[in-house]
Each structure stands twice: as C-alpha cells, then as structure tokens.
Design a protein around this motif. Structure first.
Motif, PDB file in Angstrom:
ATOM      1  N   PRO A   1       0.833  -1.201   0.000  1.00 17.56           N
ATOM      2  CA  PRO A   1       0.000   0.000   0.000  1.00 17.56           C
ATOM      3  C   PRO A   1       0.870   1.254   0.000  1.00 17.56           C
ATOM      4  O   PRO A   1       1.894   1.309   0.676  1.00 17.56           O
ATOM      5  N   SER A   2       0.466   2.243  -0.780  1.00 20.88           N
ATOM      6  CA  SER A   2       1.167   3.527  -0.706  1.00 20.88           C
ATOM      7  C   SER A   2       0.732   4.214   0.589  1.00 20.88           C
ATOM      8  O   SER A   2      -0.347   3.950   1.116  1.00 20.88           O
ATOM      9  N   VAL A   3       1.599   5.066   1.122  1.00 26.23           N
ATOM     10  CA  VAL A   3       1.290   5.780   2.361  1.00 26.23           C
ATOM     11  C   VAL A   3       1.405   7.277   2.120  1.00 26.23           C
ATOM     12  O   VAL A   3       2.199   7.727   1.289  1.00 26.23           O
ATOM     13  N   SER A   4       0.601   8.024   2.862  1.00 29.51           N
ATOM     14  CA  SER A   4       0.611   9.476   2.720  1.00 29.51           C
ATOM     15  C   SER A   4       0.012  10.101   3.965  1.00 29.51           C
ATOM     16  O   SER A   4      -0.581   9.422   4.798  1.00 29.51           O
ATOM     17  N   SER A   5       0.130  11.404   4.049  1.00 32.99           N
ATOM     18  CA  SER A   5      -0.558  12.158   5.091  1.00 32.99           C
ATOM     19  C   SER A   5      -1.988  12.458   4.659  1.00 32.99           C
ATOM     20  O   SER A   5      -2.757  13.029   5.417  1.00 32.99           O
ATOM     21  N   SER A   6      -2.336  12.078   3.429  1.00 36.24           N
ATOM     22  CA  SER A   6      -3.654  12.393   2.873  1.00 36.24           C
ATOM     23  C   SER A   6      -4.447  11.134   2.566  1.00 36.24           C
ATOM     24  O   SER A   6      -3.912  10.167   2.038  1.00 36.24           O
TER      25      SER A   6
ATOM     26  N   ALA B   1      -0.496   7.539   6.825  1.00 38.62           N
ATOM     27  CA  ALA B   1       0.757   7.186   7.494  1.00 38.62           C
ATOM     28  C   ALA B   1       0.571   7.184   9.008  1.00 38.62           C
ATOM     29  O   ALA B   1      -0.023   8.098   9.570  1.00 38.62           O
ATOM     30  N   GLU B   2       1.074   6.132   9.639  1.00 34.61           N
ATOM     31  CA  GLU B   2       1.080   6.050  11.095  1.00 34.61           C
ATOM     32  C   GLU B   2       2.452   6.493  11.591  1.00 34.61           C
ATOM     33  O   GLU B   2       3.401   6.586  10.813  1.00 34.61           O
ATOM     34  N   ASP B   3       2.552   6.753  12.879  1.00 28.49           N
ATOM     35  CA  ASP B   3       3.822   7.225  13.426  1.00 28.49           C
ATOM     36  C   ASP B   3       4.974   6.292  13.055  1.00 28.49           C
ATOM     37  O   ASP B   3       6.063   6.743  12.711  1.00 28.49           O
ATOM     38  N   TRP B   4       4.743   4.980  13.127  1.00 31.44           N
ATOM     39  CA  TRP B   4       5.817   4.029  12.808  1.00 31.44           C
ATOM     40  C   TRP B   4       6.199   4.104  11.336  1.00 31.44           C
ATOM     41  O   TRP B   4       7.360   3.865  10.999  1.00 31.44           O
TER      42      TRP B   4
ATOM     43  N   THR C   1      -3.741  18.552   2.159  1.00 30.02           N
ATOM     44  CA  THR C   1      -3.235  17.213   1.838  1.00 30.02           C
ATOM     45  C   THR C   1      -2.650  16.528   3.070  1.00 30.02           C
ATOM     46  O   THR C   1      -1.862  15.597   2.957  1.00 30.02           O
ATOM     47  N   ASN C   2      -3.052  16.999   4.252  1.00 32.96           N
ATOM     48  CA  ASN C   2      -2.593  16.373   5.486  1.00 32.96           C
ATOM     49  C   ASN C   2      -3.788  16.160   6.393  1.00 32.96           C
ATOM     50  O   ASN C   2      -4.284  17.094   7.021  1.00 32.96           O
ATOM     51  N   ASP C   3      -4.254  14.921   6.435  1.00 32.86           N
ATOM     52  CA  ASP C   3      -5.415  14.546   7.239  1.00 32.86           C
ATOM     53  C   ASP C   3      -5.026  13.902   8.561  1.00 32.86           C
ATOM     54  O   ASP C   3      -5.884  13.344   9.252  1.00 32.86           O
ATOM     55  N   LEU C   4      -3.749  13.957   8.910  1.00 34.41           N
ATOM     56  CA  LEU C   4      -3.285  13.322  10.138  1.00 34.41           C
ATOM     57  C   LEU C   4      -3.630  14.167  11.356  1.00 34.41           C
ATOM     58  O   LEU C   4      -3.735  15.395  11.280  1.00 34.41           O
TER      59      LEU C   4
ATOM     60  N   GLY D   1       0.108  16.246  12.118  1.00 33.79           N
ATOM     61  CA  GLY D   1      -1.144  16.624  11.474  1.00 33.79           C
ATOM     62  C   GLY D   1      -1.106  17.968  10.777  1.00 33.79           C
ATOM     63  O   GLY D   1      -0.339  18.862  11.133  1.00 33.79           O
ATOM     64  N   GLY D   2      -1.964  18.108   9.778  1.00 30.69           N
ATOM     65  CA  GLY D   2      -2.027  19.328   8.978  1.00 30.69           C
ATOM     66  C   GLY D   2      -2.405  20.552   9.776  1.00 30.69           C
ATOM     67  O   GLY D   2      -1.862  21.633   9.568  1.00 30.69           O
ATOM     68  N   GLN D   3      -3.341  20.406  10.707  1.00 27.88           N
ATOM     69  CA  GLN D   3      -3.751  21.565  11.497  1.00 27.88           C
ATOM     70  C   GLN D   3      -2.625  22.005  12.435  1.00 27.88           C
ATOM     71  O   GLN D   3      -2.393  23.190  12.631  1.00 27.88           O
ATOM     72  N   THR D   4      -1.901  21.035  12.996  1.00 26.43           N
ATOM     73  CA  THR D   4      -0.774  21.357  13.873  1.00 26.43           C
ATOM     74  C   THR D   4       0.324  22.072  13.094  1.00 26.43           C
ATOM     75  O   THR D   4       0.827  23.111  13.519  1.00 26.43           O
ATOM     76  N   LEU D   5       0.668  21.532  11.931  1.00 26.04           N
ATOM     77  CA  LEU D   5       1.713  22.153  11.121  1.00 26.04           C
ATOM     78  C   LEU D   5       1.277  23.518  10.621  1.00 26.04           C
ATOM     79  O   LEU D   5       2.059  24.455  10.581  1.00 26.04           O
TER      80      LEU D   5
END
Length: 200
Positions: free
Chosen positions: A119-124, A138-141, A182-185, A190-194
C-alpha cells in the motif's frame, strides 16, 4: 581562460565546480531492475565529457519499498545499488564533473500495483489526481521508518561516491505534509498542527 561568468569555477560548500553549467535531475528510464547499470552511467559520463560541472541523476530515486517508481526509477533502498552508483560516479569523476542524485518518497503519487504491491502511504486520504491512488494514512511508525529509509539511502549514495543529494519534495510525500489540504493526520504530524506552526 574565458571571462564568461558561466564558465568560471563555483564553490558549492565542500565542492568546487569547474563552471556553472549543470544538468538538472531527470529520469531517462534507463535503469535495469532498478539499478543504474552501464547505459545509465554512460548517459551521465557523456555530459561530463561535454564539459558540464555537475550532472544530477535520477528524477527521482526512491528510498522505500512502499514508494514504487512509476517511471523505471533507481531503487535507492536496495544495498545492491551501491556498486552501480560507484561505477556511475567513477565514470563521471574521471571526466572532471561532480555528480549528485535526487532522492524521494512518492507518498500517494504512486500506486499499490507497482513494485512489491505494497500500500502507498501518505498524510492524505484523498485520491492523488495524477496517478489516481488512494493511500493508507501514514502512522507514526511509518514516518519513523521512512525517515530511516531516507538516511539509509543517503548513506548508500555516499558510499557509492555521490558528491551530494537533492530531496525531491514537490508533489511527493514531504510536500503532502505541508498543507492542511493534503494532510489529514492528527497529532504532531497533522495538517492543522503544522498549519498553526507556520503562521507568523
């Protein structure tokens, strides 16, 4: 000696370039089984012979198994790439030019049905418009592993004699983290934190 500024040497950190002419990173799709074999080396050696100061390879070499290339790119996550990189860099250096490589993780800009079918991984979680993949969030690991993959790939390139690396960000995994679009983490990545950290 010419007075043309384009033909004057240029100091780039530890590296003295013989002029200011370079080729940018691009992928001619010459790797064989993910390795930059003789045709690939000859492609860049010819540029060195022609007088460029720096030839940039790969557009881009992939650092992780879950970032399979879509254009027959170099697999920088495999240890067997080192002697092929060494062969390439030796040929370029023999003609007086420097050589660097572009590294990346594609994130959602690839598909699951390439390479090892991981599987491809992303923040989105949103579908990528060009390659149409839906990535696993994407998970922390995953993030820790991918950071390690970048470091390992850079070490392989150093061992292979590269004069430096360039990180490809635009549209690829790192770029996917930067915008809340493009950051749903959630959490520290996470996108809101960044987004709040980037506000002045």
């Amino acid at each position: 000696m010419s007075k043309d500024p384009l033909l004057q040497p240029y100091q780039l950190k530890h590296l003295t370039l013989r002029n200011r002419i370079m080729t940018t990173s691009h992928e001619p799709a010459y790797p064989e089984e993910g390795m930059p074999k003789e045709r690939y080396a000859a492609y860049h050696a010819e540029r060195a012979k022609a007088g460029v100061a720096l030839t940039m390879t790969a557009g881009s070499a992939t650092v992780s198994r879950d970032s399979p290339p879509v254009f027959n790119n170099i697999l920088a996550y495999k240890d067997e790439v080192v002697p092929w990189i060494r062969n390439l860099t030796d040929q370029v250096h023999e003609h007086g030019a420097a050589v660097m490589i572009q590294l990346t993780h594609l994130g959602r800009r690839t598909g699951w049905n390439k390479g090892d079918w991981l599987p491809s991984v992303s923040s989105s979680r949103h579908r990528e418009p060009a390659h149409r993949s839906f990535a696993k969030l994407a998970e922390d690991w995953d993030i820790v592993r991918i950071l390690s993959d970048f470091a390992d790939a850079a070490d392989r390139m150093k061992e292979g004699g590269m004069d430096g690396i360039e990180l490809q960000v635009y549209g690829h995994l790192m770029d996917q983290f930067w915008s809340p679009l493009t950051n749903d983490l959630d959490g520290p990545y996470g996108g809101q934190t960044l987004d709040s950290r980037l506000k002045f």
